[in-house]
Scaffold this active site. Structure first.
Site, short mmCIF file in Angstrom:
data_model
loop_
_atom_site.label_atom_id
_atom_site.label_comp_id
_atom_site.label_asym_id
_atom_site.label_seq_id
_atom_site.Cartn_x
_atom_site.Cartn_y
_atom_site.Cartn_z
CB SER A 1 36.32 38.96 37.18
OG SER A 1 36.16 39.63 38.41
CE LYS B 1 33.34 37.66 40.24
NZ LYS B 1 34.48 37.70 39.39
#
Length: 178
Positions: free
Chosen positions: A39, A77
């Site tokens: 990700s 993230k």
């Protein structure tokens, strides 16, 4: 005490002090972590080893690690929205509080010519027009393959483990993060 006993006691004290210092550092200052998944590619790859700082402030565009709200794992993230921010995406351009941002860290992924991020507003995704107090809005750098705030909503600041400071593995990619 004989010299052997003194030497053993000295080693024992040294080991205890080292363990106490290690405990203090891991509990309050920094912690190592491993990137799992794709990700954050290409900036962080699956298997990268990171040092995460538990002290200091979190700013927009910092990479952080936090306790995942949807599974028993930790995620890495990028912070996009801070408390009070409005966020939207239009034609693959990020807008925070009405100001557009280039997101140059996405440039390697943009080579395909396809929009990386679908259009959205914070209200569309979460039902709220602003990031709530003590919350963050996060996105992965690999926008087409990232489970992030677009799916699980805001994360609590209490879930944040820390800010990514250093990639130390693999050695040839070692760097202090910007």
């Amino acid at each position: 005490m004989n010299s052997f006993t003194r030497e053993m006691f000295s080693w024992f004290k040294s080991i205890v002090v080292a363990l106490v210092l290690l405990y203090i550092c891991r509990s309050f200052l920094f912690v190592p972590t491993i990137v799992h998944g794709e990700s954050m590619m290409p900036n962080l790859q699956d298997g990268n080893r990171l040092i995460v700082s538990k002290v200091g402030s979190i700013h927009r565009f910092d990479e952080i690690t936090f306790k995942a709200p949807d599974e028993n794992a930790n995620y890495v993230k990028r912070v996009i929205g801070l408390p009070g921010d409005t966020i939207s995406m239009k034609n693959d351009v990020l807008y925070v509080n009405g100001r557009s941002y280039k997101e140059s860290y996405l440039n390697p992924n943009r080579k395909t010519g396809v929009n990386l991020t679908e259009d959205f507003t914070l209200k569309d995704l979460t039902g709220k027009s602003k990031v709530p107090p003590n919350s963050l809005f996060v996105l992965g750098d690999n926008r087409t393959n990232s489970k992030d705030s677009r799916y699980f909503g805001f994360i609590s600041k209490n879930a944040v483990i820390g800010k990514v400071e250093v990639r130390f593995w693999p050695f040839n990619e070692m760097e202090v993060m910007k």
